[in-house]
Write a protein that holds these residues in place. Structure first.
Motif, PDB file in Angstrom:
ATOM      1  N   LYS A  18       0.830  -1.216   0.000  1.00  0.00           N
ATOM      2  CA  LYS A  18       0.000   0.000   0.000  1.00  0.00           C
ATOM      3  C   LYS A  18       0.862   1.264   0.000  1.00  0.00           C
ATOM      4  N   LEU A  19       1.772   1.340  -0.933  1.00  0.00           N
ATOM      5  CA  LEU A  19       2.669   2.476  -1.065  1.00  0.00           C
ATOM      6  C   LEU A  19       1.908   3.768  -1.352  1.00  0.00           C
ATOM      7  N   LEU A  20       0.756   3.648  -1.998  1.00  0.00           N
ATOM      8  CA  LEU A  20      -0.001   4.832  -2.400  1.00  0.00           C
ATOM      9  C   LEU A  20      -1.011   5.277  -1.341  1.00  0.00           C
ATOM     10  N   ASP A  21      -0.933   4.716  -0.151  1.00  0.00           N
ATOM     11  CA  ASP A  21      -1.700   5.250   0.981  1.00  0.00           C
ATOM     12  C   ASP A  21      -1.218   6.665   1.310  1.00  0.00           C
ATOM     13  N   ASP A  22       0.048   6.895   1.069  1.00  0.00           N
ATOM     14  CA  ASP A  22       0.708   8.160   1.381  1.00  0.00           C
ATOM     15  C   ASP A  22       0.346   9.215   0.325  1.00  0.00           C
ATOM     16  N   ASP A  23      -0.232  10.333   0.761  1.00  0.00           N
ATOM     17  CA  ASP A  23      -0.614  11.388  -0.183  1.00  0.00           C
ATOM     18  C   ASP A  23       0.582  11.969  -0.924  1.00  0.00           C
ATOM     19  N   PHE A  24       1.754  11.946  -0.314  1.00  0.00           N
ATOM     20  CA  PHE A  24       2.952  12.413  -1.012  1.00  0.00           C
ATOM     21  C   PHE A  24       3.147  11.607  -2.294  1.00  0.00           C
ATOM     22  N   ASN A  25       3.012  10.288  -2.196  1.00  0.00           N
ATOM     23  CA  ASN A  25       3.200   9.423  -3.359  1.00  0.00           C
ATOM     24  C   ASN A  25       2.085   9.607  -4.391  1.00  0.00           C
ATOM     25  N   ASN A  52      -2.946   0.768  -3.445  1.00  0.00           N
ATOM     26  CA  ASN A  52      -1.885  -0.093  -3.975  1.00  0.00           C
ATOM     27  C   ASN A  52      -1.935  -0.267  -5.500  1.00  0.00           C
ATOM     28  N   HIS A  53      -2.763   0.501  -6.163  1.00  0.00           N
ATOM     29  CA  HIS A  53      -2.844   0.432  -7.622  1.00  0.00           C
ATOM     30  C   HIS A  53      -3.514   1.688  -8.160  1.00  0.00           C
ATOM     31  N   LEU A  54      -3.471   1.808  -9.469  1.00  0.00           N
ATOM     32  CA  LEU A  54      -4.197   2.904 -10.102  1.00  0.00           C
ATOM     33  C   LEU A  54      -4.819   2.407 -11.391  1.00  0.00           C
ATOM     34  N   HIS A  55      -5.874   3.096 -11.777  1.00  0.00           N
ATOM     35  CA  HIS A  55      -6.528   2.861 -13.061  1.00  0.00           C
ATOM     36  C   HIS A  55      -6.550   4.196 -13.783  1.00  0.00           C
ATOM     37  N   VAL A  56      -6.361   4.154 -15.079  1.00  0.00           N
ATOM     38  CA  VAL A  56      -6.381   5.376 -15.866  1.00  0.00           C
ATOM     39  C   VAL A  56      -6.894   5.064 -17.268  1.00  0.00           C
ATOM     40  N   VAL A  57      -7.635   6.013 -17.811  1.00  0.00           N
ATOM     41  CA  VAL A  57      -7.987   5.981 -19.233  1.00  0.00           C
ATOM     42  C   VAL A  57      -7.206   7.120 -19.846  1.00  0.00           C
ATOM     43  N   TRP A  58      -6.285   6.762 -20.743  1.00  0.00           N
ATOM     44  CA  TRP A  58      -5.400   7.781 -21.311  1.00  0.00           C
ATOM     45  C   TRP A  58      -4.980   7.422 -22.720  1.00  0.00           C
ATOM     46  N   GLU A  59      -4.355   8.397 -23.336  1.00  0.00           N
ATOM     47  CA  GLU A  59      -3.893   8.255 -24.707  1.00  0.00           C
ATOM     48  C   GLU A  59      -2.449   8.737 -24.774  1.00  0.00           C
ATOM     49  N   LEU A 136     -15.405   3.093  -3.648  1.00  0.00           N
ATOM     50  CA  LEU A 136     -16.593   2.740  -2.886  1.00  0.00           C
ATOM     51  C   LEU A 136     -16.718   1.246  -2.628  1.00  0.00           C
ATOM     52  N   GLN A 137     -15.880   0.444  -3.287  1.00  0.00           N
ATOM     53  CA  GLN A 137     -15.961  -1.005  -3.101  1.00  0.00           C
ATOM     54  C   GLN A 137     -15.824  -1.339  -1.617  1.00  0.00           C
ATOM     55  N   GLU A 138     -16.540  -2.369  -1.206  1.00  0.00           N
ATOM     56  CA  GLU A 138     -16.534  -2.782   0.204  1.00  0.00           C
ATOM     57  C   GLU A 138     -15.113  -3.002   0.723  1.00  0.00           C
ATOM     58  N   LYS A 139     -14.262  -3.543  -0.131  1.00  0.00           N
ATOM     59  CA  LYS A 139     -12.863  -3.800   0.253  1.00  0.00           C
ATOM     60  C   LYS A 139     -12.154  -2.507   0.682  1.00  0.00           C
ATOM     61  N   TRP A 140     -12.511  -1.395   0.023  1.00  0.00           N
ATOM     62  CA  TRP A 140     -11.833  -0.121   0.285  1.00  0.00           C
ATOM     63  C   TRP A 140     -12.676   0.804   1.151  1.00  0.00           C
ATOM     64  N   ASN A 141     -13.913   1.011   0.759  1.00  0.00           N
ATOM     65  CA  ASN A 141     -14.834   1.872   1.504  1.00  0.00           C
ATOM     66  C   ASN A 141     -14.172   3.205   1.898  1.00  0.00           C
ATOM     67  N   GLY A 144     -18.202   7.855   0.529  1.00  0.00           N
ATOM     68  CA  GLY A 144     -19.591   7.485   0.314  1.00  0.00           C
ATOM     69  C   GLY A 144     -20.079   7.739  -1.102  1.00  0.00           C
ATOM     70  N   LYS A 145     -19.465   8.723  -1.779  1.00  0.00           N
ATOM     71  CA  LYS A 145     -19.840   9.061  -3.159  1.00  0.00           C
ATOM     72  C   LYS A 145     -18.568   9.206  -3.984  1.00  0.00           C
ATOM     73  N   PRO A 146     -18.611   8.763  -5.250  1.00  0.00           N
ATOM     74  CA  PRO A 146     -17.399   8.826  -6.081  1.00  0.00           C
ATOM     75  C   PRO A 146     -16.751  10.201  -6.120  1.00  0.00           C
ATOM     76  N   GLU A 147     -17.541  11.255  -6.249  1.00  0.00           N
ATOM     77  CA  GLU A 147     -16.981  12.601  -6.369  1.00  0.00           C
ATOM     78  C   GLU A 147     -16.325  13.109  -5.084  1.00  0.00           C
ATOM     79  N   ASP A 148     -16.506  12.393  -3.976  1.00  0.00           N
ATOM     80  CA  ASP A 148     -15.870  12.784  -2.718  1.00  0.00           C
ATOM     81  C   ASP A 148     -14.441  12.254  -2.584  1.00  0.00           C
ATOM     82  N   TYR A 149     -14.046  11.362  -3.474  1.00  0.00           N
ATOM     83  CA  TYR A 149     -12.691  10.823  -3.419  1.00  0.00           C
ATOM     84  C   TYR A 149     -11.764  11.752  -4.201  1.00  0.00           C
TER      85      TYR A 149
END
Length: 174
Positions: A18-25, A52-59, A136-141, A144-149
């Protein structure tokens, strides 16, 4: 990944640490994307940075020197992570050490990230929905709303606000 094609891309921290728990990273990632966007190397349509991961839609638009921009992204962020861990605690570097030909290296991103070609608006919208619901997945929780992350493009698509100044609306492409 090929230039001038849109991809859904998943990059995972080695061994799911979980290296990306840190906001610096997380900010290292944002700053790298901002640099690549400002230099017209990529267009970023959607993203989420998880612990611990990222998803992106990019070109990928243009090579960054001799490299495809995703390779530059992995190289730059890995270097920044390593420097940060050296300052914090060298013991934290141990999980990322690899030995190859007697030489010590560090690997922060798992090999072979997932890249899926997005060749239709329907596919892009499905993946963006998945990206925005990830926190929002139960694993992460995480919220409460996508736009709040904060570490996601969900707020941009809900309000039009691009806090990081890195996004292009996918509807400009599809």
């Amino acid at each position: 990944m090929l230039l001038d094609e849109v991809y859904f891309w998943t990059d995972t921290i080695k061994d799911w640490h979980k290296l990306l728990d840190d906001d610096f990273n997380k900010n290292v990632i944002i700053e790298c994307w901002r640099n690549l966007v400002s230099r017209n190397k990529i267009k970023l349509y959607a993203f989420v940075i998880m612990p611990n991961h990222l998803h992106v839609v990019w070109e990928m638009l243009n090579k960054n020197g001799k490299e495809i921009p995703y390779a530059s992204f992995n190289k730059f962020t890995s270097h920044q992570f390593l420097e940060r861990l050296r300052i914090q605690s060298t013991a934290q570097i141990t999980p990322y050490k690899e030995y190859c030909d007697g030489e010590r290296n560090h690997r922060f991103w798992q090999r072979d990230p997932l890249a899926v070609l997005m060749d239709s608006k329907t596919k892009v919208e499905q993946k963006i929905g998945y990206i925005h619901l990830n926190p929002l997945q139960e694993k992460w929780n995480l919220v409460g709303k996508p736009e709040d992350y904060r570490w996601s493009s969900a707020k941009f698509y809900e309000t039009g606000i691009d806090e990081f100044n890195i996004l292009t609306d996918y509807r400009e492409r599809f």
